[in-house]
Design an enzyme around this catalytic site. Structure first.
Site, PDB file in Angstrom:
ATOM      1  N   GLN A  12      88.390  21.822  -3.129  1.00 58.21           N
ATOM      2  CA  GLN A  12      87.462  22.292  -4.163  1.00 58.21           C
ATOM      3  C   GLN A  12      88.219  23.042  -5.269  1.00 58.21           C
ATOM      4  OE1 GLN A  12      84.840  24.318  -1.381  1.00 58.21           O
ATOM      5  NE2 GLN A  12      86.640  25.240  -0.414  1.00 58.21           N
TER       6      GLN A  12
ATOM      7  N   HIS B 277      75.949  39.583   2.936  1.00 55.51           N
ATOM      8  CA  HIS B 277      76.767  39.748   4.144  1.00 55.51           C
ATOM      9  C   HIS B 277      76.111  40.683   5.153  1.00 55.51           C
ATOM     10  CE1 HIS B 277      80.183  38.316   1.428  1.00 55.51           C
ATOM     11  NE2 HIS B 277      80.032  37.398   2.360  1.00 55.51           N
TER      12      HIS B 277
ATOM     13  N   ASP C  77      78.222  30.437   7.150  1.00 56.01           N
ATOM     14  CA  ASP C  77      78.420  31.035   5.821  1.00 56.01           C
ATOM     15  C   ASP C  77      79.148  30.005   4.958  1.00 56.01           C
ATOM     16  OD1 ASP C  77      80.558  33.720   4.553  1.00 56.01           O
ATOM     17  OD2 ASP C  77      78.889  32.623   3.619  1.00 56.01           O
TER      18      ASP C  77
HETATM   19  N1  SAM Z   1      78.104  33.157   0.198  1.00 56.77           N
HETATM   20  C1  SAM Z   1      78.372  31.793  -0.196  1.00 56.77           C
HETATM   21  C2  SAM Z   1      77.108  31.015  -0.358  1.00 56.77           C
HETATM   22  O1  SAM Z   1      76.067  31.518   0.077  1.00 56.77           O
HETATM   23  O2  SAM Z   1      77.171  29.934  -0.952  1.00 56.77           O
HETATM   24  C3  SAM Z   1      79.360  31.189   0.759  1.00 56.77           C
HETATM   25  C4  SAM Z   1      80.690  31.860   0.606  1.00 56.77           C
HETATM   26  S1  SAM Z   1      82.059  31.266   1.466  1.00 56.77           S
HETATM   27  C5  SAM Z   1      83.248  31.344   0.189  1.00 56.77           C
HETATM   28  C6  SAM Z   1      81.761  29.535   1.680  1.00 56.77           C
HETATM   29  C7  SAM Z   1      82.939  28.947   2.442  1.00 56.77           C
HETATM   30  O3  SAM Z   1      82.547  27.758   3.136  1.00 56.77           O
HETATM   31  C8  SAM Z   1      84.109  28.512   1.522  1.00 56.77           C
HETATM   32  O4  SAM Z   1      85.243  29.291   1.818  1.00 56.77           O
HETATM   33  C9  SAM Z   1      84.323  27.026   1.859  1.00 56.77           C
HETATM   34  O5  SAM Z   1      85.683  26.658   1.814  1.00 56.77           O
HETATM   35  C10 SAM Z   1      83.746  26.969   3.257  1.00 56.77           C
HETATM   36  N2  SAM Z   1      83.370  25.632   3.730  1.00 56.77           N
HETATM   37  C11 SAM Z   1      82.738  24.661   3.051  1.00 56.77           C
HETATM   38  N3  SAM Z   1      82.594  23.558   3.827  1.00 56.77           N
HETATM   39  C12 SAM Z   1      83.139  23.865   5.037  1.00 56.77           C
HETATM   40  C13 SAM Z   1      83.291  23.147   6.260  1.00 56.77           C
HETATM   41  N4  SAM Z   1      82.851  21.890   6.398  1.00 56.77           N
HETATM   42  N5  SAM Z   1      83.893  23.771   7.302  1.00 56.77           N
HETATM   43  C14 SAM Z   1      84.343  25.057   7.180  1.00 56.77           C
HETATM   44  N6  SAM Z   1      84.243  25.783   6.038  1.00 56.77           N
HETATM   45  C15 SAM Z   1      83.635  25.186   4.976  1.00 56.77           C
END
Ligand code: SAM
Length: 281
Positions: A31, A62, A156
Protein backbone atom coordinates in the site's frame (compact mmCIF):
# COMPACT_ATOMS: atom_id res chain seq x y z
CA UNK A 1 -1.52 28.08 -0.52
CA UNK A 2 -2.89 25.26 1.67
CA UNK A 3 -2.31 21.73 0.36
CA UNK A 4 -5.33 19.47 1.05
CA UNK A 5 -5.54 15.66 1.11
CA UNK A 6 -8.94 14.48 -0.08
CA UNK A 7 -9.91 11.04 1.21
CA UNK A 8 -11.30 8.83 -1.64
CA UNK A 9 -13.03 6.27 0.61
CA UNK A 10 -16.65 7.00 -0.37
CA UNK A 11 -18.24 7.48 -3.80
CA UNK A 12 -20.34 10.57 -3.06
CA UNK A 13 -18.81 11.96 0.13
CA UNK A 14 -15.26 12.93 1.06
CA UNK A 15 -13.36 14.67 3.81
CA UNK A 16 -10.32 16.88 3.22
CA UNK A 17 -7.48 17.43 5.65
CA UNK A 18 -4.84 20.12 5.31
CA UNK A 19 -1.36 18.75 4.74
CA UNK A 20 0.61 21.27 6.79
CA UNK A 21 3.83 19.27 6.60
CA UNK A 22 4.36 16.00 4.70
CA UNK A 23 6.68 13.82 6.79
CA UNK A 24 6.65 10.49 4.92
CA UNK A 25 5.31 9.28 1.60
CA UNK A 26 6.28 5.84 0.29
CA UNK A 27 4.94 2.77 -1.47
CA UNK A 28 5.37 -0.68 0.09
CA UNK A 29 4.51 -4.01 -1.58
CA UNK A 30 1.02 -3.64 -0.11
CA UNK A 31 0.00 0.00 0.00
CA UNK A 32 0.93 3.72 -0.22
CA UNK A 33 1.96 4.99 3.22
CA UNK A 34 1.79 8.68 4.12
CA UNK A 35 2.27 10.54 7.38
CA UNK A 36 1.63 14.26 7.52
CA UNK A 37 1.04 16.97 10.10
CA UNK A 38 -2.38 18.64 10.39
CA UNK A 39 -3.17 21.64 12.60
CA UNK A 40 -6.16 19.96 14.26
CA UNK A 41 -5.28 16.26 14.45
CA UNK A 42 -1.51 16.34 14.71
CA UNK A 43 0.25 13.60 12.77
CA UNK A 44 -2.05 11.61 10.47
CA UNK A 45 -1.37 8.17 8.98
CA UNK A 46 -3.02 7.30 5.67
CA UNK A 47 -2.82 4.06 3.69
CA UNK A 48 -3.80 4.47 0.05
CA UNK A 49 -5.02 7.97 1.08
CA UNK A 50 -7.53 6.56 3.58
CA UNK A 51 -7.16 7.87 7.12
CA UNK A 52 -5.98 5.08 9.41
CA UNK A 53 -5.27 6.93 12.62
CA UNK A 54 -4.28 10.33 13.98
CA UNK A 55 -2.44 11.54 17.03
CA UNK A 56 -5.43 13.69 17.93
CA UNK A 57 -8.35 11.24 17.96
CA UNK A 58 -6.89 7.73 17.99
CA UNK A 59 -7.67 7.43 21.71
CA UNK A 60 -11.41 6.99 20.97
CA UNK A 61 -10.89 4.09 18.58
CA UNK A 62 -8.10 2.29 20.43
CA UNK A 63 -9.73 2.59 23.86
CA UNK A 64 -13.11 1.31 22.63
CA UNK A 65 -11.73 -1.68 20.68
CA UNK A 66 -9.61 -2.85 23.65
CA UNK A 67 -11.14 -1.95 27.02
CA UNK A 68 -14.70 -2.92 26.02
CA UNK A 69 -13.89 -6.59 25.26
CA UNK A 70 -11.10 -6.93 27.86
CA UNK A 71 -13.09 -5.46 30.78
CA UNK A 72 -16.28 -7.23 29.69
CA UNK A 73 -14.41 -10.54 29.60
CA UNK A 74 -12.91 -9.97 33.04
CA UNK A 75 -10.11 -12.55 32.84
CA UNK A 76 -8.44 -12.04 29.47
CA UNK A 77 -4.85 -13.30 29.47
CA UNK A 78 -4.16 -13.84 25.76
CA UNK A 79 -5.10 -11.25 23.14
CA UNK A 80 -4.71 -11.38 19.34
CA UNK A 81 -4.56 -8.22 17.22
CA UNK A 82 -4.99 -8.59 13.47
CA UNK A 83 -3.50 -5.52 11.77
CA UNK A 84 -2.75 -2.64 14.10
CA UNK A 85 0.55 -1.72 12.46
CA UNK A 86 0.69 1.74 14.05
CA UNK A 87 0.95 0.18 17.50
CA UNK A 88 -1.96 2.06 19.09
CA UNK A 89 -4.06 -1.06 19.68
CA UNK A 90 -1.12 -2.90 21.27
CA UNK A 91 -0.50 0.17 23.47
CA UNK A 92 -3.96 0.04 24.95
CA UNK A 93 -4.08 -3.77 25.33
CA UNK A 94 -0.74 -3.78 27.14
CA UNK A 95 -2.05 -1.28 29.72
CA UNK A 96 -3.79 -4.36 31.22
CA UNK A 97 -1.20 -6.04 33.44
CA UNK A 98 -3.59 -9.01 33.65
CA UNK A 99 -2.85 -9.67 29.95
CA UNK A 100 0.26 -11.83 29.73
CA UNK A 101 0.52 -12.37 25.97
CA UNK A 102 -0.38 -10.29 22.92
CA UNK A 103 0.09 -11.62 19.38
CA UNK A 104 -0.04 -8.92 16.70
CA UNK A 105 -0.31 -10.09 13.08
CA UNK A 106 0.49 -7.29 10.64
CA UNK A 107 0.84 -7.84 6.88
CA UNK A 108 3.08 -4.85 6.21
CA UNK A 109 6.33 -4.50 8.15
CA UNK A 110 6.70 -1.09 6.53
CA UNK A 111 3.77 0.26 8.55
CA UNK A 112 5.39 -0.86 11.80
CA UNK A 113 8.85 0.41 10.98
CA UNK A 114 7.83 3.91 10.02
CA UNK A 115 5.20 4.10 12.81
CA UNK A 116 7.99 3.57 15.34
CA UNK A 117 9.86 6.52 13.80
CA UNK A 118 7.09 8.92 12.70
CA UNK A 119 4.25 8.05 15.08
CA UNK A 120 5.94 7.17 18.39
CA UNK A 121 3.02 8.67 20.35
CA UNK A 122 0.80 5.92 18.93
CA UNK A 123 2.77 2.90 20.16
CA UNK A 124 4.39 4.59 23.20
CA UNK A 125 6.88 1.76 23.60
CA UNK A 126 4.40 -1.08 22.98
CA UNK A 127 6.74 -2.68 20.44
CA UNK A 128 9.35 -3.10 23.18
CA UNK A 129 7.00 -4.83 25.62
CA UNK A 130 8.19 -8.41 26.23
CA UNK A 131 4.57 -9.62 26.25
CA UNK A 132 4.18 -8.65 22.59
CA UNK A 133 4.76 -11.27 19.88
CA UNK A 134 4.93 -9.61 16.46
CA UNK A 135 4.06 -11.71 13.38
CA UNK A 136 4.47 -10.28 9.86
CA UNK A 137 1.88 -12.22 7.88
CA UNK A 138 -1.50 -11.92 6.21
CA UNK A 139 -4.00 -12.10 9.07
CA UNK A 140 -6.27 -14.39 7.05
CA UNK A 141 -3.44 -16.91 6.58
CA UNK A 142 -2.49 -16.69 10.26
CA UNK A 143 -6.11 -17.24 11.33
CA UNK A 144 -6.41 -20.28 9.06
CA UNK A 145 -3.18 -21.85 10.31
CA UNK A 146 -3.02 -21.00 14.01
CA UNK A 147 -3.60 -23.64 16.68
CA UNK A 148 -3.35 -21.03 19.44
CA UNK A 149 -6.42 -19.81 21.32
CA UNK A 150 -7.19 -16.31 22.55
CA UNK A 151 -9.56 -14.70 25.04
CA UNK A 152 -9.97 -11.57 22.91
CA UNK A 153 -9.38 -11.15 19.16
CA UNK A 154 -9.29 -7.59 17.82
CA UNK A 155 -9.43 -6.97 14.07
CA UNK A 156 -7.78 -3.58 13.59
CA UNK A 157 -7.56 -3.68 9.81
CA UNK A 158 -7.91 -1.27 6.96
CA UNK A 159 -11.28 -1.14 5.21
CA UNK A 160 -12.36 -4.07 2.99
CA UNK A 161 -10.33 -2.80 0.04
CA UNK A 162 -6.84 -3.95 -0.87
CA UNK A 163 -5.06 -6.18 1.67
CA UNK A 164 -7.82 -5.72 4.25
CA UNK A 165 -10.52 -7.30 2.10
CA UNK A 166 -9.77 -10.88 3.23
CA UNK A 167 -10.42 -9.87 6.84
CA UNK A 168 -14.11 -9.26 6.13
CA UNK A 169 -14.96 -12.77 4.89
CA UNK A 170 -17.05 -15.55 6.45
CA UNK A 171 -14.02 -17.85 6.17
CA UNK A 172 -11.86 -15.50 8.21
CA UNK A 173 -14.56 -15.02 10.86
CA UNK A 174 -15.04 -18.80 11.09
CA UNK A 175 -11.32 -19.32 11.70
CA UNK A 176 -11.35 -16.52 14.29
CA UNK A 177 -14.30 -18.05 16.15
CA UNK A 178 -12.46 -21.37 16.25
CA UNK A 179 -9.42 -19.64 17.83
CA UNK A 180 -11.45 -18.13 20.69
CA UNK A 181 -11.45 -19.65 24.18
CA UNK A 182 -14.84 -20.70 25.61
CA UNK A 183 -15.97 -17.22 26.64
CA UNK A 184 -13.71 -15.45 24.16
CA UNK A 185 -14.76 -12.27 22.35
CA UNK A 186 -14.18 -11.20 18.73
CA UNK A 187 -14.36 -7.45 17.99
CA UNK A 188 -13.84 -5.79 14.62
CA UNK A 189 -13.29 -2.39 13.05
CA UNK A 190 -16.46 -2.20 10.97
CA UNK A 191 -16.52 1.26 9.43
CA UNK A 192 -19.08 4.07 9.63
CA UNK A 193 -22.56 2.53 9.20
CA UNK A 194 -24.10 5.67 7.66
CA UNK A 195 -21.56 5.37 4.83
CA UNK A 196 -20.61 1.67 4.91
CA UNK A 197 -23.79 -0.05 6.12
CA UNK A 198 -23.40 -3.08 3.84
CA UNK A 199 -20.02 -3.92 5.42
CA UNK A 200 -21.60 -4.02 8.87
CA UNK A 201 -24.57 -6.10 7.67
CA UNK A 202 -22.25 -8.60 5.99
CA UNK A 203 -20.01 -8.96 9.04
CA UNK A 204 -22.97 -9.42 11.40
CA UNK A 205 -24.62 -11.94 9.08
CA UNK A 206 -21.49 -14.08 9.57
CA UNK A 207 -21.43 -13.37 13.32
CA UNK A 208 -25.10 -14.38 13.62
CA UNK A 209 -24.19 -17.83 12.29
CA UNK A 210 -21.12 -18.17 14.51
CA UNK A 211 -22.04 -16.67 17.90
CA UNK A 212 -24.85 -16.89 20.46
CA UNK A 213 -24.29 -13.19 21.24
CA UNK A 214 -23.61 -11.07 18.15
CA UNK A 215 -24.06 -7.39 17.35
CA UNK A 216 -22.12 -4.17 17.44
CA UNK A 217 -21.39 -1.13 19.54
CA UNK A 218 -20.41 2.38 18.45
CA UNK A 219 -18.19 5.36 19.12
CA UNK A 220 -17.63 8.55 17.16
CA UNK A 221 -14.12 9.05 15.85
CA UNK A 222 -13.89 12.49 14.18
CA UNK A 223 -11.57 11.45 11.33
CA UNK A 224 -13.67 8.37 10.47
CA UNK A 225 -16.04 10.77 8.77
CA UNK A 226 -19.80 10.27 8.36
CA UNK A 227 -21.09 9.61 11.87
CA UNK A 228 -20.54 6.98 14.57
CA UNK A 229 -18.24 4.05 13.77
CA UNK A 230 -19.39 0.47 14.43
CA UNK A 231 -17.39 -2.25 16.16
CA UNK A 232 -18.51 -5.82 15.48
CA UNK A 233 -19.03 -7.94 18.61
CA UNK A 234 -19.28 -11.73 18.77
CA UNK A 235 -19.03 -14.16 21.66
CA UNK A 236 -20.54 -17.38 22.99
CA UNK A 237 -20.17 -16.10 26.54
CA UNK A 238 -22.24 -13.67 28.64
CA UNK A 239 -19.78 -10.77 28.61
CA UNK A 240 -22.32 -8.30 27.21
CA UNK A 241 -24.41 -8.67 30.38
CA UNK A 242 -21.65 -7.40 32.69
CA UNK A 243 -23.05 -4.66 34.95
CA UNK A 244 -21.71 -1.13 35.05
CA UNK A 245 -20.84 -1.72 38.72
CA UNK A 246 -18.66 -4.70 37.80
CA UNK A 247 -17.05 -2.67 35.00
CA UNK A 248 -16.36 0.17 37.46
CA UNK A 249 -14.57 -2.29 39.76
CA UNK A 250 -12.57 -3.86 36.93
CA UNK A 251 -11.67 -0.41 35.53
CA UNK A 252 -10.38 0.65 38.96
CA UNK A 253 -8.54 -2.65 39.51
CA UNK A 254 -6.82 -2.22 36.13
CA UNK A 255 -5.65 1.23 37.18
CA UNK A 256 -6.96 2.72 33.94
CA UNK A 257 -7.55 6.40 33.30
CA UNK A 258 -8.96 6.88 29.80
CA UNK A 259 -9.89 9.91 27.69
CA UNK A 260 -12.92 8.27 26.06
CA UNK A 261 -13.72 4.92 27.69
CA UNK A 262 -15.74 4.85 30.91
CA UNK A 263 -17.84 1.95 32.21
CA UNK A 264 -21.02 3.97 31.55
CA UNK A 265 -19.88 4.77 27.98
CA UNK A 266 -19.11 1.05 27.57
CA UNK A 267 -22.67 0.06 28.40
CA UNK A 268 -24.19 2.95 26.46
CA UNK A 269 -22.17 2.12 23.33
CA UNK A 270 -24.35 -0.96 22.78
CA UNK A 271 -27.52 1.16 22.56
CA UNK A 272 -27.99 1.49 18.80
CA UNK A 273 -29.97 4.15 16.88
CA UNK A 274 -32.74 3.00 14.55
CA UNK A 275 -30.79 3.35 11.29
CA UNK A 276 -28.07 1.03 12.62
CA UNK A 277 -30.57 -1.44 14.10
CA UNK A 278 -32.09 -1.68 10.60
CA UNK A 279 -28.70 -2.84 9.29
CA UNK A 280 -28.63 -5.89 11.57
CA UNK A 281 -29.36 -9.17 9.72
N1 SAM B 1 -7.70 2.36 12.64
C1 SAM B 1 -7.63 2.01 11.24
C2 SAM B 1 -9.00 1.87 10.65
O1 SAM B 1 -9.96 1.83 11.42
O2 SAM B 1 -9.09 1.85 9.41
C3 SAM B 1 -6.76 0.80 11.08
C4 SAM B 1 -5.34 1.15 11.41
S1 SAM B 1 -4.09 -0.01 11.17
C5 SAM B 1 -2.88 1.04 10.45
C6 SAM B 1 -4.64 -1.02 9.83
C7 SAM B 1 -3.57 -2.07 9.56
O3 SAM B 1 -4.15 -3.22 8.93
C8 SAM B 1 -2.47 -1.58 8.58
O4 SAM B 1 -1.24 -1.55 9.26
C9 SAM B 1 -2.48 -2.62 7.45
O5 SAM B 1 -1.19 -2.88 6.95
C10 SAM B 1 -3.08 -3.81 8.17
N2 SAM B 1 -3.65 -4.85 7.30
C11 SAM B 1 -4.41 -4.69 6.21
N3 SAM B 1 -4.73 -5.89 5.67
C12 SAM B 1 -4.16 -6.83 6.47
C13 SAM B 1 -4.13 -8.26 6.44
N4 SAM B 1 -4.76 -8.96 5.49
N5 SAM B 1 -3.46 -8.91 7.42
C14 SAM B 1 -2.82 -8.20 8.41
N6 SAM B 1 -2.80 -6.85 8.48
C15 SAM B 1 -3.47 -6.17 7.51
Amino acid sequence: MTNWMREPLHKHYAQSLSVDNMLYDSETDHQRIKVFENGTFGRILTLDDVVQTTEGDNFVYHEMLTHVPILAHGAAKRVLIIGGGDGGMAREVLRHTSVNHVTMVEIDAGVIEFSKEYLPTLSQGAFDDTRLELVIKDGAVFMRETEQTYDVIIVDSTDPIGPGEVLFTDTFYGHAQRALTENGILVTQNGVPFMQGDELTNTLRAFKALFQDWGCYTATVPTYAGGPMAFGWGTNGAAREVTVETLEQRYADAGLSCDYYTPAVHKGAFALPGYILKLLP
